[in-house]
Write an enzyme that holds these catalytic residues in place. Structure first.
Site, PDB file in Angstrom:
ATOM      1  N   LEU A  33       0.834  -1.213   0.000  1.00  0.00           N
ATOM      2  CA  LEU A  33       0.000   0.000   0.000  1.00  0.00           C
ATOM      3  C   LEU A  33       0.864   1.258   0.000  1.00  0.00           C
ATOM      4  CD1 LEU A  33      -3.037  -0.966   2.301  1.00  0.00           C
ATOM      5  CD2 LEU A  33      -2.863  -1.075  -0.190  1.00  0.00           C
ATOM      6  N   PHE A  79       3.178  -8.685  -9.350  1.00  0.00           N
ATOM      7  CA  PHE A  79       2.836  -7.387  -9.954  1.00  0.00           C
ATOM      8  C   PHE A  79       3.512  -6.240  -9.196  1.00  0.00           C
ATOM      9  CE2 PHE A  79      -0.852  -8.445 -12.701  1.00  0.00           C
ATOM     10  CZ  PHE A  79      -1.195  -9.702 -12.231  1.00  0.00           C
ATOM     11  N   THR A  98      12.448  -1.788  -4.328  1.00  0.00           N
ATOM     12  CA  THR A  98      11.313  -2.715  -4.555  1.00  0.00           C
ATOM     13  C   THR A  98      11.535  -3.600  -5.776  1.00  0.00           C
ATOM     14  OG1 THR A  98       9.581  -1.532  -3.381  1.00  0.00           O
ATOM     15  CG2 THR A  98       8.894  -2.751  -5.322  1.00  0.00           C
ATOM     16  N   THR A 132       7.612  -5.374 -18.320  1.00  0.00           N
ATOM     17  CA  THR A 132       7.218  -4.288 -19.213  1.00  0.00           C
ATOM     18  C   THR A 132       8.012  -4.288 -20.518  1.00  0.00           C
ATOM     19  OG1 THR A 132       7.297  -1.877 -19.416  1.00  0.00           O
ATOM     20  CG2 THR A 132       8.804  -2.846 -17.851  1.00  0.00           C
ATOM     21  N   ASP A 133       7.426  -3.690 -21.549  1.00  0.00           N
ATOM     22  CA  ASP A 133       8.161  -3.538 -22.815  1.00  0.00           C
ATOM     23  C   ASP A 133       9.298  -2.521 -22.697  1.00  0.00           C
ATOM     24  OD1 ASP A 133       6.649  -1.188 -22.681  1.00  0.00           O
ATOM     25  OD2 ASP A 133       5.719  -1.423 -24.657  1.00  0.00           O
ATOM     26  N   GLU A 134       9.268  -1.707 -21.625  1.00  0.00           N
ATOM     27  CA  GLU A 134      10.285  -0.645 -21.509  1.00  0.00           C
ATOM     28  C   GLU A 134      11.694  -1.207 -21.333  1.00  0.00           C
ATOM     29  OE1 GLU A 134       9.503   2.807 -19.261  1.00  0.00           O
ATOM     30  OE2 GLU A 134       7.387   2.826 -19.750  1.00  0.00           O
ATOM     31  N   TYR A 158      13.507   3.465 -13.924  1.00  0.00           N
ATOM     32  CA  TYR A 158      12.424   2.473 -13.813  1.00  0.00           C
ATOM     33  C   TYR A 158      12.703   1.261 -14.694  1.00  0.00           C
ATOM     34  CZ  TYR A 158       8.044   0.175 -15.116  1.00  0.00           C
ATOM     35  OH  TYR A 158       7.083  -0.774 -15.407  1.00  0.00           O
ATOM     36  N   LYS A 162      13.394  -2.711 -13.745  1.00  0.00           N
ATOM     37  CA  LYS A 162      12.559  -3.824 -14.216  1.00  0.00           C
ATOM     38  C   LYS A 162      13.417  -4.828 -14.996  1.00  0.00           C
ATOM     39  CE  LYS A 162       8.665  -4.439 -13.946  1.00  0.00           C
ATOM     40  NZ  LYS A 162       7.847  -5.141 -12.904  1.00  0.00           N
ATOM     41  N   ASN A 188      -0.579  -0.102 -20.499  1.00  0.00           N
ATOM     42  CA  ASN A 188      -1.970  -0.431 -20.167  1.00  0.00           C
ATOM     43  C   ASN A 188      -2.772   0.848 -19.937  1.00  0.00           C
ATOM     44  OD1 ASN A 188      -2.112  -3.528 -18.300  1.00  0.00           O
ATOM     45  ND2 ASN A 188      -0.668  -2.967 -19.873  1.00  0.00           N
ATOM     46  N   GLY A 292      15.583  11.868 -21.176  1.00  0.00           N
ATOM     47  CA  GLY A 292      15.825  10.507 -21.684  1.00  0.00           C
ATOM     48  C   GLY A 292      14.583   9.835 -22.234  1.00  0.00           C
TER      49      GLY A 292
HETATM   50  P1  NAD Z   1       0.955   0.498  -9.775  1.00  0.00           P
HETATM   51  O1  NAD Z   1       2.026   1.457  -9.419  1.00  0.00           O
HETATM   52  O2  NAD Z   1      -0.405   0.989 -10.094  1.00  0.00           O
HETATM   53  O3  NAD Z   1       0.780  -0.579  -8.601  1.00  0.00           O
HETATM   54  C1  NAD Z   1       1.878  -1.163  -7.958  1.00  0.00           C
HETATM   55  C2  NAD Z   1       1.364  -1.855  -6.703  1.00  0.00           C
HETATM   56  O4  NAD Z   1       2.483  -2.479  -6.047  1.00  0.00           O
HETATM   57  C3  NAD Z   1       0.755  -0.882  -5.674  1.00  0.00           C
HETATM   58  O5  NAD Z   1      -0.447  -1.417  -5.164  1.00  0.00           O
HETATM   59  C4  NAD Z   1       1.808  -0.782  -4.592  1.00  0.00           C
HETATM   60  O6  NAD Z   1       1.278  -0.524  -3.309  1.00  0.00           O
HETATM   61  C5  NAD Z   1       2.444  -2.157  -4.673  1.00  0.00           C
HETATM   62  N1  NAD Z   1       3.832  -2.175  -4.167  1.00  0.00           N
HETATM   63  C6  NAD Z   1       4.825  -1.292  -4.453  1.00  0.00           C
HETATM   64  N2  NAD Z   1       5.943  -1.649  -3.800  1.00  0.00           N
HETATM   65  C7  NAD Z   1       5.659  -2.781  -3.102  1.00  0.00           C
HETATM   66  C8  NAD Z   1       6.411  -3.633  -2.263  1.00  0.00           C
HETATM   67  N3  NAD Z   1       7.689  -3.368  -1.976  1.00  0.00           N
HETATM   68  N4  NAD Z   1       5.809  -4.717  -1.728  1.00  0.00           N
HETATM   69  C9  NAD Z   1       4.500  -4.982  -1.986  1.00  0.00           C
HETATM   70  N5  NAD Z   1       3.736  -4.197  -2.776  1.00  0.00           N
HETATM   71  C10 NAD Z   1       4.315  -3.122  -3.331  1.00  0.00           C
HETATM   72  O7  NAD Z   1       1.545  -0.349 -10.972  1.00  0.00           O
HETATM   73  P2  NAD Z   1       0.797  -1.037 -12.211  1.00  0.00           P
HETATM   74  O8  NAD Z   1       0.688  -0.070 -13.312  1.00  0.00           O
HETATM   75  O9  NAD Z   1      -0.400  -1.724 -11.706  1.00  0.00           O
HETATM   76  O10 NAD Z   1       1.898  -2.110 -12.630  1.00  0.00           O
HETATM   77  C11 NAD Z   1       1.894  -3.417 -12.082  1.00  0.00           C
HETATM   78  C12 NAD Z   1       3.050  -4.192 -12.692  1.00  0.00           C
HETATM   79  O11 NAD Z   1       2.895  -4.262 -14.103  1.00  0.00           O
HETATM   80  C13 NAD Z   1       4.417  -3.557 -12.439  1.00  0.00           C
HETATM   81  O12 NAD Z   1       5.334  -4.589 -12.197  1.00  0.00           O
HETATM   82  C14 NAD Z   1       4.730  -2.839 -13.743  1.00  0.00           C
HETATM   83  O13 NAD Z   1       6.112  -2.763 -13.942  1.00  0.00           O
HETATM   84  C15 NAD Z   1       4.075  -3.763 -14.741  1.00  0.00           C
HETATM   85  N6  NAD Z   1       3.626  -3.146 -16.004  1.00  0.00           N
HETATM   86  C16 NAD Z   1       2.859  -2.008 -15.985  1.00  0.00           C
HETATM   87  C17 NAD Z   1       2.378  -1.481 -17.187  1.00  0.00           C
HETATM   88  C18 NAD Z   1       1.504  -0.247 -17.223  1.00  0.00           C
HETATM   89  O14 NAD Z   1       1.223   0.268 -18.299  1.00  0.00           O
HETATM   90  N7  NAD Z   1       1.017   0.257 -16.094  1.00  0.00           N
HETATM   91  C19 NAD Z   1       2.710  -2.102 -18.392  1.00  0.00           C
HETATM   92  C20 NAD Z   1       3.501  -3.251 -18.368  1.00  0.00           C
HETATM   93  C21 NAD Z   1       3.934  -3.764 -17.164  1.00  0.00           C
HETATM   94  O1  DAU Z   2       5.275   0.574 -21.615  1.00  0.00           O
HETATM   95  C1  DAU Z   2       4.848   0.062 -20.388  1.00  0.00           C
HETATM   96  C2  DAU Z   2       5.013   1.124 -19.338  1.00  0.00           C
HETATM   97  O2  DAU Z   2       3.999   2.093 -19.561  1.00  0.00           O
HETATM   98  C3  DAU Z   2       4.920   0.593 -17.913  1.00  0.00           C
HETATM   99  O3  DAU Z   2       5.988  -0.285 -17.688  1.00  0.00           O
HETATM  100  C4  DAU Z   2       4.969   1.731 -16.904  1.00  0.00           C
HETATM  101  O4  DAU Z   2       4.785   1.227 -15.601  1.00  0.00           O
HETATM  102  C5  DAU Z   2       3.863   2.700 -17.239  1.00  0.00           C
HETATM  103  O5  DAU Z   2       3.912   3.802 -16.366  1.00  0.00           O
HETATM  104  C6  DAU Z   2       3.977   3.174 -18.674  1.00  0.00           C
HETATM  105  O6  DAU Z   2       5.142   3.999 -18.858  1.00  0.00           O
HETATM  106  P1  DAU Z   2       5.095   5.323 -19.757  1.00  0.00           P
HETATM  107  O7  DAU Z   2       6.186   6.216 -19.355  1.00  0.00           O
HETATM  108  O8  DAU Z   2       4.986   4.969 -21.200  1.00  0.00           O
HETATM  109  O9  DAU Z   2       3.651   5.880 -19.289  1.00  0.00           O
HETATM  110  P2  DAU Z   2       3.133   7.348 -18.912  1.00  0.00           P
HETATM  111  O10 DAU Z   2       1.656   7.237 -18.764  1.00  0.00           O
HETATM  112  O11 DAU Z   2       3.905   7.930 -17.794  1.00  0.00           O
HETATM  113  O12 DAU Z   2       3.445   8.160 -20.223  1.00  0.00           O
HETATM  114  C7  DAU Z   2       2.924   7.766 -21.473  1.00  0.00           C
HETATM  115  C8  DAU Z   2       3.482   8.713 -22.511  1.00  0.00           C
HETATM  116  O13 DAU Z   2       2.904  10.014 -22.301  1.00  0.00           O
HETATM  117  C9  DAU Z   2       4.983   8.911 -22.405  1.00  0.00           C
HETATM  118  O14 DAU Z   2       5.512   9.091 -23.707  1.00  0.00           O
HETATM  119  C10 DAU Z   2       5.133  10.191 -21.601  1.00  0.00           C
HETATM  120  C11 DAU Z   2       3.913  10.994 -22.016  1.00  0.00           C
HETATM  121  N1  DAU Z   2       3.357  11.894 -20.974  1.00  0.00           N
HETATM  122  C12 DAU Z   2       3.134  11.390 -19.728  1.00  0.00           C
HETATM  123  C13 DAU Z   2       2.618  12.206 -18.729  1.00  0.00           C
HETATM  124  C14 DAU Z   2       2.391  11.646 -17.342  1.00  0.00           C
HETATM  125  C15 DAU Z   2       3.025  13.196 -21.292  1.00  0.00           C
HETATM  126  O15 DAU Z   2       3.207  13.627 -22.451  1.00  0.00           O
HETATM  127  N2  DAU Z   2       2.512  14.005 -20.309  1.00  0.00           N
HETATM  128  C16 DAU Z   2       2.306  13.562 -19.042  1.00  0.00           C
HETATM  129  O16 DAU Z   2       1.858  14.364 -18.172  1.00  0.00           O
END
Ligand code: NAD
Ligand code: DAU
Length: 362
Positions: A33, A79, A98, A132-134, A158, A162, A188, A292
């Site tokens: 949390l 996750f 983490t 992640t694809d990153e 980040y 990962k 997502n 970057g």
């Molecule tokens: P999020 O930041 O919304 O949620 C992360 C969750 O992990 C939170 O509930 C947080 O409380 C919990 N957490 C953080 N540190 C912790 C710890 N040390 N121990 C236990 N719980 C902990 O992230 P998300 O967007 O739901 O992403 C989930 C996973 O999917 C991540 O591993 C992320 O790298 C991966 N991912 C995310 C995306 C995306 O677009 N959001 C895409 C591809 C992969």
């Molecule tokens: O590709 C998967 C990744 O997607 C996950 O691993 C990460 O956890 C998730 O956060 C996400 O990363 P991005 O950096 O791609 O997502 P974000 O929503 O932060 O940004 C999406 C794009 O939009 C990126 O090119 C940055 C841009 N952006 C983002 C924010 C927050 C803006 O232009 N303005 C903004 O205020």
């Protein structure tokens, strides 16, 4: 039962909700949390005996050992992570703690538990790591999409953290035989997305009459997948993925950020028109670029489709409409996540390092 870590966050909570909507197999949900974890995401499961929530850290080896021994999960799905690129630029240490150290401790605890299982349970056990694809870095405009064999070339704190966790997972399979699966998914979007990320930030800022911040020229490309499709891909990989394999997950939905911004604005114009008759796009503001900043991500999802028969159910058009509708229908959820800590972050990120540089208003 299965053990899900990070199940109070965006994707983890969607996964737990979907899992329990489709199966009666209980979920043990371990989440620290952090600011991103939100029990309100799991409110629909209140009183449901199939969901057991434990607040705790994946880096807490003693807690993990106790939970694993007590609940004997048949699978662990990881996750839990620090997930926001911009935060990793401001404060990278939490990400190493983490995403790297936490994953290491989780792997060690799970290995000890798995080694103590009886042969059939040991053979059936799986550790699924959500990545992640990153980790693959950035693509040139005409380069082929990331396949599972693409070089790993992370560019942000980040993505480096990962990538390190992915390497640990791979090593725990090769060295100790732990039956692992890794998914590398694209961006997502959908319900419960924390409004620090682009799409939910656009929706909540638009409705609040605030600027819609576009980093740099807005021509960076991301490959968008509706969160429920990511969840179905993870379920499929858990059920039928080959041990030790990586599966890339994506929806073949490459879009430049600026197109996403205009799509969200147009949907809001339709679903929640402004009282003064102006268009939401008048709120678009170009701000300083992310240091970057990766220019383009794109996922080649042919392996998961070919081997496991998985395909996304939503198009971008259907998924983004559902997403905007969800935010419009859930103003209380939005209000609750916009706590003091959230306001501090917005102040740090958008008032200082990303000074407003121009406005796109037509
Ligand atoms: P999020 O930041 O919304 O949620 C992360 C969750 O992990 C939170 O509930 C947080 O409380 C919990 N957490 C953080 N540190 C912790 C710890 N040390 N121990 C236990 N719980 C902990 O992230 P998300 O967007 O739901 O992403 C989930 C996973 O999917 C991540 O591993 C992320 O790298 C991966 N991912 C995310 C995306 C995306 O677009 N959001 C895409 C591809 C992969
Ligand atoms: O590709 C998967 C990744 O997607 C996950 O691993 C990460 O956890 C998730 O956060 C996400 O990363 P991005 O950096 O791609 O997502 P974000 O929503 O932060 O940004 C999406 C794009 O939009 C990126 O090119 C940055 C841009 N952006 C983002 C924010 C927050 C803006 O232009 N303005 C903004 O205020």
């Amino acid at each position: 039962m299965i053990l899900v870590t990070g199940g109070a966050g965006f994707i983890g909570a969607n996964f737990v909700l979907d899992w329990l909507a489709q199966s009666d197999e209980p979920v043990l949900n371990l989440d620290k949390l952090t600011y991103a974890g939100n029990l309100e995401n799991l409110a629909a499961l209140q009183g449901d005996p199939r969901h057991l929530f434990v607040q705790g850290d994946i880096g807490d080896a003693a807690l993990l050992a106790q939970l694993l021994a007590q609940h004997q999960p048949r699978a662990v799905l990881n996750f839990a992570a620090e997930s926001h690129v911009d935060r990793s630029i401001h404060a990278p240490e939490d990400f190493i703690q983490t995403n790297v150290v936490g994953t290491l401790r989780l792997l060690q605890s799970v290995r000890a538990y798995w080694q103590g299982l009886e042969a059939p349970a040991r053979a059936a056990f799986r550790f699924l790591h959500v990545s992640t694809d990153e980790v693959y870095g950035s693509l040139a405009p005409t380069e082929a999409a990331f396949s599972e064999t693409h070089r790993v070339e992370p560019n942000s704190p980040y993505s480096a953290s990962k990538a390190a966790s992915d390497h640990l997972v791979r090593a725990w399979h090769h060295t100790y035989g732990l039956p692992v699966l890794t998914t590398n998914c694209s961006n997502n979007y959908g319900p419960l997305h924390f409004p620090e990320k682009l799409i939910p930030l656009l929706i909540v800022n638009a409705l609040a009459g605030k600027p819609l911040p576009v980093y740099g020229d807005g021509l960076q490309v991301r490959d968008w997948l509706y969160v429920k499709d990511h969840c179905s891909a993870i379920r499929r990989v858990l059920a039928a993925g080959r041990v030790g394999e990586i599966y890339n997950v994506g929806g073949w939905n490459e879009k430049p950020n600026i197109e996403i911004v205009h799509t969200v604005c147009a949907l809001l114009d339709e679903l929640r028109p402004k009282r003064d008759g102006s268009r939401y796009q008048s709120q678009i503001s170009h701000v300083q670029d992310r240091p970057g900043h990766d220019r383009r991500y794109a996922i080649d999802a042919r392996k998961i489709e070919r081997e496991l028969g998985w395909k996304p159910a939503e198009t971008f058009e259907s998924g983004i409409r559902k997403t905007v509708q969800w935010y419009l229908a859930n103003p209380d959820w939005v209000a609750h996540v916009q706590s003091g800590a959230y306001r501090d972050w917005v102040q740090t990120q958008y008032a200082s390092s990303h000074a407003l540089i121009c406005n796109d208003a037509p």
